[in-house]
Write a protein that holds these residues in place. Structure first.
Motif, PDB file in Angstrom:
ATOM      1  N   GLY A  78       0.651  -1.197   0.050  1.00  0.00           N
ATOM      2  CA  GLY A  78       0.043   0.183  -0.042  1.00  0.00           C
ATOM      3  C   GLY A  78       0.734   1.252   0.054  1.00  0.00           C
ATOM      4  O   GLY A  78       0.516   2.270  -0.292  1.00  0.00           O
ATOM      5  N   SER A  79       2.132   1.034   0.453  1.00  0.00           N
ATOM      6  CA  SER A  79       2.936   2.239   0.314  1.00  0.00           C
ATOM      7  C   SER A  79       3.636   2.235  -0.972  1.00  0.00           C
ATOM      8  O   SER A  79       3.782   1.380  -1.869  1.00  0.00           O
ATOM      9  CB  SER A  79       3.920   2.305   1.283  1.00  0.00           C
ATOM     10  N   SER A  80       4.085   3.635  -1.097  1.00  0.00           N
ATOM     11  CA  SER A  80       4.612   3.711  -2.627  1.00  0.00           C
ATOM     12  C   SER A  80       5.754   4.878  -2.535  1.00  0.00           C
ATOM     13  O   SER A  80       5.818   5.777  -1.710  1.00  0.00           O
ATOM     14  CB  SER A  80       3.645   4.332  -3.694  1.00  0.00           C
ATOM     15  N   SER A  81       6.816   4.917  -3.426  1.00  0.00           N
ATOM     16  CA  SER A  81       7.580   5.747  -3.471  1.00  0.00           C
ATOM     17  C   SER A  81       7.389   6.942  -4.202  1.00  0.00           C
ATOM     18  O   SER A  81       8.229   8.066  -4.230  1.00  0.00           O
ATOM     19  CB  SER A  81       8.962   5.385  -4.021  1.00  0.00           C
ATOM     20  N   GLN A  82       6.016   7.016  -4.748  1.00  0.00           N
ATOM     21  CA  GLN A  82       5.485   8.048  -5.449  1.00  0.00           C
ATOM     22  C   GLN A  82       5.068   9.242  -4.657  1.00  0.00           C
ATOM     23  O   GLN A  82       4.596   9.271  -3.646  1.00  0.00           O
ATOM     24  CB  GLN A  82       4.329   7.892  -6.391  1.00  0.00           C
ATOM     25  N   CYS A  83       5.555  10.697  -4.959  1.00  0.00           N
ATOM     26  CA  CYS A  83       5.283  11.781  -4.080  1.00  0.00           C
ATOM     27  C   CYS A  83       3.829  11.902  -4.359  1.00  0.00           C
ATOM     28  O   CYS A  83       3.190  11.994  -5.235  1.00  0.00           O
ATOM     29  CB  CYS A  83       5.931  12.867  -5.011  1.00  0.00           C
ATOM     30  N   ASP A  84       3.239  12.462  -3.072  1.00  0.00           N
ATOM     31  CA  ASP A  84       1.854  12.675  -2.991  1.00  0.00           C
ATOM     32  C   ASP A  84       1.488  13.838  -3.537  1.00  0.00           C
ATOM     33  O   ASP A  84       0.333  13.780  -4.130  1.00  0.00           O
ATOM     34  CB  ASP A  84       1.615  12.686  -1.428  1.00  0.00           C
ATOM     35  N   GLU A  85       2.226  14.749  -3.529  1.00  0.00           N
ATOM     36  CA  GLU A  85       1.993  16.300  -4.186  1.00  0.00           C
ATOM     37  C   GLU A  85       1.961  15.802  -5.519  1.00  0.00           C
ATOM     38  O   GLU A  85       0.874  16.654  -6.245  1.00  0.00           O
ATOM     39  CB  GLU A  85       2.972  17.261  -3.839  1.00  0.00           C
ATOM     40  N   ALA A  86       2.693  15.155  -6.408  1.00  0.00           N
ATOM     41  CA  ALA A  86       2.696  14.882  -7.798  1.00  0.00           C
ATOM     42  C   ALA A  86       1.188  14.110  -8.119  1.00  0.00           C
ATOM     43  O   ALA A  86       0.594  14.424  -8.963  1.00  0.00           O
ATOM     44  CB  ALA A  86       3.616  14.052  -8.282  1.00  0.00           C
ATOM     45  N   LEU A  87       0.938  13.216  -7.232  1.00  0.00           N
ATOM     46  CA  LEU A  87      -0.367  12.512  -7.227  1.00  0.00           C
ATOM     47  C   LEU A  87      -1.523  13.176  -7.229  1.00  0.00           C
ATOM     48  O   LEU A  87      -2.572  13.200  -8.038  1.00  0.00           O
ATOM     49  CB  LEU A  87      -0.598  11.255  -6.048  1.00  0.00           C
ATOM     50  N   LEU A  88      -1.444  14.446  -6.225  1.00  0.00           N
ATOM     51  CA  LEU A  88      -2.452  15.288  -6.150  1.00  0.00           C
ATOM     52  C   LEU A  88      -2.980  16.074  -7.298  1.00  0.00           C
ATOM     53  O   LEU A  88      -3.675  16.360  -7.994  1.00  0.00           O
ATOM     54  CB  LEU A  88      -2.308  15.932  -5.038  1.00  0.00           C
ATOM     55  N   HIS A  89      -1.623  16.725  -7.967  1.00  0.00           N
ATOM     56  CA  HIS A  89      -1.615  17.507  -9.322  1.00  0.00           C
ATOM     57  C   HIS A  89      -2.157  16.663 -10.356  1.00  0.00           C
ATOM     58  O   HIS A  89      -2.865  17.288 -11.102  1.00  0.00           O
ATOM     59  CB  HIS A  89      -0.289  18.053  -9.595  1.00  0.00           C
ATOM     60  N   LEU A  90      -1.654  15.475 -10.374  1.00  0.00           N
ATOM     61  CA  LEU A  90      -2.124  14.610 -11.585  1.00  0.00           C
ATOM     62  C   LEU A  90      -3.732  14.465 -11.324  1.00  0.00           C
ATOM     63  O   LEU A  90      -4.459  14.457 -12.334  1.00  0.00           O
ATOM     64  CB  LEU A  90      -1.597  13.171 -11.508  1.00  0.00           C
ATOM     65  N   CYS A  91      -4.013  14.270 -10.294  1.00  0.00           N
ATOM     66  CA  CYS A  91      -5.820  14.296 -10.075  1.00  0.00           C
ATOM     67  C   CYS A  91      -6.310  15.649 -10.496  1.00  0.00           C
ATOM     68  O   CYS A  91      -7.332  15.433 -11.230  1.00  0.00           O
ATOM     69  CB  CYS A  91      -5.993  13.818  -8.504  1.00  0.00           C
ATOM     70  N   ALA A  92      -5.535  16.585 -10.196  1.00  0.00           N
ATOM     71  CA  ALA A  92      -6.376  17.774 -10.489  1.00  0.00           C
ATOM     72  C   ALA A  92      -6.368  18.059 -11.939  1.00  0.00           C
ATOM     73  O   ALA A  92      -7.400  18.541 -12.351  1.00  0.00           O
ATOM     74  CB  ALA A  92      -5.652  18.758  -9.577  1.00  0.00           C
ATOM     75  N   VAL A  93      -5.285  17.690 -12.715  1.00  0.00           N
ATOM     76  CA  VAL A  93      -5.165  17.749 -14.043  1.00  0.00           C
ATOM     77  C   VAL A  93      -6.457  17.103 -14.562  1.00  0.00           C
ATOM     78  O   VAL A  93      -6.991  17.577 -15.559  1.00  0.00           O
ATOM     79  CB  VAL A  93      -3.741  17.427 -14.549  1.00  0.00           C
ATOM     80  N   GLN A  94      -6.556  15.764 -14.168  1.00  0.00           N
ATOM     81  CA  GLN A  94      -7.496  14.850 -14.731  1.00  0.00           C
ATOM     82  C   GLN A  94      -8.909  15.423 -14.427  1.00  0.00           C
ATOM     83  O   GLN A  94      -9.849  15.380 -15.384  1.00  0.00           O
ATOM     84  CB  GLN A  94      -7.244  13.701 -14.421  1.00  0.00           C
ATOM     85  N   ARG A  95      -9.066  15.845 -13.627  1.00  0.00           N
ATOM     86  CA  ARG A  95     -10.588  16.409 -13.068  1.00  0.00           C
ATOM     87  C   ARG A  95     -10.911  17.714 -13.955  1.00  0.00           C
ATOM     88  O   ARG A  95     -11.886  17.554 -14.504  1.00  0.00           O
ATOM     89  CB  ARG A  95     -10.365  16.888 -11.700  1.00  0.00           C
TER      90      ARG A  95
END
Length: 604
Positions: A78-95
């Protein structure tokens, strides 16, 4: 071979392929169970190469058929090396890439590319990104889902009404023929066809939220208008002989349209004590009852007009009145129009539900003349009298009433307030006053009781029995505060006495003018000037001496009498009198030897 046969064949091929894949996966699962741990990876890789899949997809498909490796779950699952902020921005761009019709225009690879060139760091592949987004509820499919709905309820019939106008598909030409807008002729790519219809037919629908009662009416106009809306509301709320439903609601919910929110309509609703609310744009669920009612009228009533056309809007309204009365009473033959809600024990006719309204909940609509007055009546300005009252001719009592506004903050004589009538109650009015922040507050004020025979206020002080005084206005309060600052430590009576005696304010500590003698002044350059030439304003022409006055002065100067020759000389030389400036010349001439008479010479 026809199209249907081809489609059936393709479906059969797909189903066969799916069964073959499942058989292959089951066979792989049996091989993995029998193989040593170090051999399992090779089997999975070979299967992936054979079918053109990734290793992750092979494991995912094996999981779908129920196979598990039996390995212990990793502690860091369940953990990941992926940065949470980049994930949040990815979600925002897709929305932001989702259109109103639900189409997704920004998929993960494209969104990742856009963000990566702008400094966002991604350390996993696109498939893993999608997996992480899905695990956290950030994937676009979940984000597209509607928000959870908050159930709403109303308290009783006529508590909440919802109203909504909609363009009707029916329209009429000058010859009275009925036509219906066809989808292939009237749509957004052909706006000119709408413009050709100068007077369109608008459907106005009102729903009582508690009972589900539906009222509909049609208007022919170029567009929505506040006049049509108000006329429709009065039609719904007035009493009709063949309709049990009537009365003014406590709350009116409407669309955020210019016709609804027009100042005249909103002011009329205030006067009728109706609270109005606008639903949020892009949120049709907020008024789903009336949206559904519009759909019902179109499907259950307007669909019948094709088989029995009407010739004008008046006939259309007569027909829809018959329909909605039958619909609300559950009287349409072979059609169940009862209200059905999830938590109702059994469906009920809408008029039957409305009939449970109590007397205190049924507010009767005033006379139509009064209601029409409200639509055109804007709040009027009134100046506050010296006794802190305002007057207003109330449309219900039809006479001038007086209202005490002294309890309203920041009120003082000659202040200007705005007044509008309230229809319900005892001839009350709404008074709008501006507070110290420049905002307008509204107060409901009762009319003053009065002795109409003698013309006195009933709350006036009775002479010889009681003493009353008005509370200090805001102006008086500020003035007294200023006096207390000028005369610190004194009561109001002491301040008044000090002012009568001309006592120095601030205990005489203010230097009002002494400091002016010691202020430094700048040195000014003396400026040269020119003399002003003016006429002699004080010169005047002196009046000459008469002969008698001249002789008297000569006698005084000569200290003797004048002889006849000298008298004659004065008259000869100055027949009009002797000017003051010539007197010395005359005296010198008389005293000269050549001018003396012979008689005088003999004597000498």
């Amino acid at each position: 071979m026809d199209k249907t046969t081809i489609e059936d064949r393709d479906v059969g091929i797909q189903e066969s392929a799916s069964l073959i894949i499942q058989d292959a996966l089951r066979q792989l699962a049996r091989q993995l169970d029998a193989a040593a741990h170090r051999e399992r990876g090779k089997l999975v890789d070979a299967f992936a190469v054979l079918h053109g899949w990734s290793r992750a997809k092979v494991y995912r498909r094996l999981k779908e058929i129920g196979w598990t490796s039996g390995r212990k779950t990793r502690e860091d699952k369940g953990s990941s090396s992926q940065c949470d902020e980049a994930l949040l921005h990815l979600c925002a761009v897709q929305r932001l890439g989702v259109r109103k019709n639900g189409k997704v225009t920004m998929q993960t690879p494209n969104a990742r590319s856009l963000l990566a060139v702008n400094g966002r760091q991604f350390t996993v592949g696109n498939a893993r990104l999608n997996s992480i987004l899905k695990q956290r509820g950030m994937d676009i499919n979940k984000q597209k889902q509607d928000r959870a709905v908050q159930p709403l309820r109303s308290l009783h019939p006529n508590h909440v009404h919802l109203v909504d106008p909609s363009l009707c598909l029916i329209y009429y030409l000058k010859d009275g023929t009925q036509h219906v807008m066809r989808d292939d002729e009237f749509y957004k790519n052909k706006p000119d066809n709408f413009d050709k219809i100068k007077l369109k037919v608008w459907r106005y629908v009102l729903v009582d939220h508690y009972s589900g009662t539906v009222i509909a009416r049609y208007y022919e106009s170029a567009g929505e208008s506040s006049k049509n809306l108000y006329d429709f509301l009065l039609y719904c709320w007035k009493r009709l002989d063949d309709r049990p439903f009537h009365g003014v609601p406590g709350v009116l919910y409407w669309d955020k349209g210019s016709a609804n929110t027009a100042g005249a309509v909103k002011q009329a609703m205030k006067s009728l004590s109706v609270k109005t609310f606008d639903h949020k744009r892009g949120n049709p669920r907020a008024k789903g009852s009336v949206e559904q009612a519009n759909n019902l009228v179109e499907k259950l009533f307007e669909s019948r007009l094709r088989y029995e056309p009407v010739q004008c809007v008046a006939d259309l309204n007569a027909a829809v009145e018959g329909w909605y009365n039958a619909y609300n009473a559950d009287a349409i033959p072979h059609y169940d129009s009862r209200l059905k809600r999830r938590y109702m024990r059994e469906p009920k006719a809408r008029y039957a539900i409305w009939q449970i309204i109590r007397q205190d909940q049924l507010r009767i609509l005033p006379d139509e003349d009064v209601c029409r007055y409200l639509l055109s009546a804007e709040p009027v300005d009134r100046k506050v009298k010296a006794d802190l009252t305002v007057s207003f001719k109330h449309p219900v009592s039809k006479q001038r009433e007086w209202y005490d506004v002294s309890p309203i903050p920041n009120i003082y004589p000659n202040a200007v307030v705005r007044v509008s009538p309230l229809i319900y109650g005892n001839h009350q009015v709404m008074v709008y006053a501006v507070n110290y922040q420049g905002e307008e507050d509204m107060f409901v004020v009762e009319p003053l009781p009065r002795d109409e025979f003698a013309g006195f206020r009933m709350d006036g002080a009775i002479i010889g029995q009681e003493m009353k005084s008005q509370p200090d206005t805001v102006i008086e309060q500020q003035g007294k505060a200023a006096d207390r600052a000028a005369f610190p430590g004194k009561t109001q009576d002491e301040i008044d006495k000090a002012k009568d005696k001309n006592a120095a304010p601030f205990d005489g500590t203010l230097d009002a003018h002494s400091h002016l003698k010691h202020v430094s002044k700048p040195d000014y350059i003396k400026r040269p000037g020119s003399e002003l030439s003016l006429p002699d304003q004080y010169s005047f022409e002196a009046k000459p001496l008469t002969h008698i006055e001249t002789c008297k002065r000569l006698v005084a100067e000569l200290d003797r009498s004048l002889d006849p020759h000298e008298h004659s000389l004065v008259r000869e030389l100055y027949p009009d009198g002797v000017p003051e400036s010539e007197f010395s010349n005359l005296l010198q001439r008389i005293t000269s030897p050549s001018q003396q008479s012979p008689t005088l010479k003999l004597v000498n």
